[in-house]
Design a protein around this motif. Structure first.
Motif, PDB file in Angstrom:
ATOM      1  N   PRO A 153       2.267  14.666  -2.539  1.00 57.30           N
ATOM      2  CA  PRO A 153       2.945  15.860  -3.049  1.00 57.30           C
ATOM      3  C   PRO A 153       3.838  16.527  -1.994  1.00 57.30           C
ATOM      4  O   PRO A 153       4.817  17.179  -2.330  1.00 57.30           O
ATOM      5  CB  PRO A 153       1.797  16.785  -3.458  1.00 57.30           C
ATOM      6  N   SER A 154       3.527  16.327  -0.733  1.00 58.98           N
ATOM      7  CA  SER A 154       4.335  16.890   0.352  1.00 58.98           C
ATOM      8  C   SER A 154       5.732  16.277   0.385  1.00 58.98           C
ATOM      9  O   SER A 154       6.640  16.821   1.005  1.00 58.98           O
ATOM     10  CB  SER A 154       3.650  16.628   1.692  1.00 58.98           C
ATOM     11  N   GLY A 155       5.892  15.110  -0.261  1.00 58.54           N
ATOM     12  CA  GLY A 155       7.164  14.399  -0.237  1.00 58.54           C
ATOM     13  C   GLY A 155       7.180  13.254   0.763  1.00 58.54           C
ATOM     14  O   GLY A 155       8.082  12.426   0.762  1.00 58.54           O
ATOM     15  N   HIS A 156       6.172  13.179   1.629  1.00 58.58           N
ATOM     16  CA  HIS A 156       6.087  12.092   2.598  1.00 58.58           C
ATOM     17  C   HIS A 156       5.617  10.818   1.898  1.00 58.58           C
ATOM     18  O   HIS A 156       4.899  10.874   0.901  1.00 58.58           O
ATOM     19  CB  HIS A 156       5.112  12.422   3.723  1.00 58.58           C
ATOM     20  N   VAL A 157       6.028   9.674   2.449  1.00 59.35           N
ATOM     21  CA  VAL A 157       5.615   8.377   1.925  1.00 59.35           C
ATOM     22  C   VAL A 157       4.975   7.592   3.062  1.00 59.35           C
ATOM     23  O   VAL A 157       5.505   7.548   4.177  1.00 59.35           O
ATOM     24  CB  VAL A 157       6.819   7.578   1.370  1.00 59.35           C
ATOM     25  N   TYR A 158       3.829   6.983   2.780  1.00 65.92           N
ATOM     26  CA  TYR A 158       3.108   6.171   3.757  1.00 65.92           C
ATOM     27  C   TYR A 158       2.936   4.772   3.177  1.00 65.92           C
ATOM     28  O   TYR A 158       2.683   4.618   1.982  1.00 65.92           O
ATOM     29  CB  TYR A 158       1.733   6.777   4.060  1.00 65.92           C
ATOM     30  N   GLY A 206       0.796  -1.229   0.000  1.00 62.71           N
ATOM     31  CA  GLY A 206       0.000   0.000   0.000  1.00 62.71           C
ATOM     32  C   GLY A 206       0.824   1.272   0.000  1.00 62.71           C
ATOM     33  O   GLY A 206       0.470   2.236   0.685  1.00 62.71           O
ATOM     34  N   ILE A 207       1.884   1.318  -0.789  1.00 58.94           N
ATOM     35  CA  ILE A 207       2.777   2.482  -0.816  1.00 58.94           C
ATOM     36  C   ILE A 207       2.051   3.682  -1.429  1.00 58.94           C
ATOM     37  O   ILE A 207       1.489   3.588  -2.516  1.00 58.94           O
ATOM     38  CB  ILE A 207       4.050   2.175  -1.630  1.00 58.94           C
ATOM     39  N   LYS A 208       2.072   4.808  -0.704  1.00 57.24           N
ATOM     40  CA  LYS A 208       1.450   6.040  -1.195  1.00 57.24           C
ATOM     41  C   LYS A 208       2.423   7.192  -1.020  1.00 57.24           C
ATOM     42  O   LYS A 208       2.870   7.471   0.089  1.00 57.24           O
ATOM     43  CB  LYS A 208       0.154   6.335  -0.427  1.00 57.24           C
ATOM     44  N   ARG A 209       2.726   7.848  -2.124  1.00 55.13           N
ATOM     45  CA  ARG A 209       3.602   9.026  -2.105  1.00 55.13           C
ATOM     46  C   ARG A 209       2.715  10.263  -2.253  1.00 55.13           C
ATOM     47  O   ARG A 209       1.817  10.280  -3.084  1.00 55.13           O
ATOM     48  CB  ARG A 209       4.583   8.981  -3.262  1.00 55.13           C
TER      49      ARG A 209
END
Length: 101
Positions: free
Chosen positions: A41-46, A36-39
């Motif tokens: 626009p803020s640059g953070h990755v969850y 479930g990788i989500k990038r």
């Protein structure tokens, strides 16, 4: 005085949980599968990080994400270095990742 008079607020409970998880914590290496990788626009990755029986939600903050040597790949088994933390507003456990190998 009744038990209700001594009842904690939800905020106090959340702060206590956050303190128990984070106080004195040290970084640990963990092996697992990226899901479930989500990038953003803020640059953070969850993403989620799991093994056969458990899963933890992870965060890679922008400053760390910008220094990753390789892209994170869905389903890849990797080692991550990080620290457990609690997002107090939701009393949600997270693992803040500082390195991925």
């Amino acid at each position: 005085m009744t038990a209700f008079d001594e009842a904690w607020t939800v905020s106090r409970l959340a702060r206590m949980i956050k303190g128990r998880v984070e106080d004195g914590a040290e970084p640990v290496w963990v092996r697992g599968e990226l899901v479930g990788i989500k990038r953003y626009p803020s640059g953070h990755v969850y993403f989620g990080f799991r093994d056969e029986t458990s899963k933890v939600d992870c965060t890679i903050w922008r400053n760390v994400a910008s220094r990753l040597r390789a892209d994170l790949v869905e389903g890849a088994e990797v080692f991550v270095l990080g620290m457990a933390s609690v997002w107090e507003e939701r009393t949600s456990l997270r693992f803040n990742v500082s390195q991925v190998i």
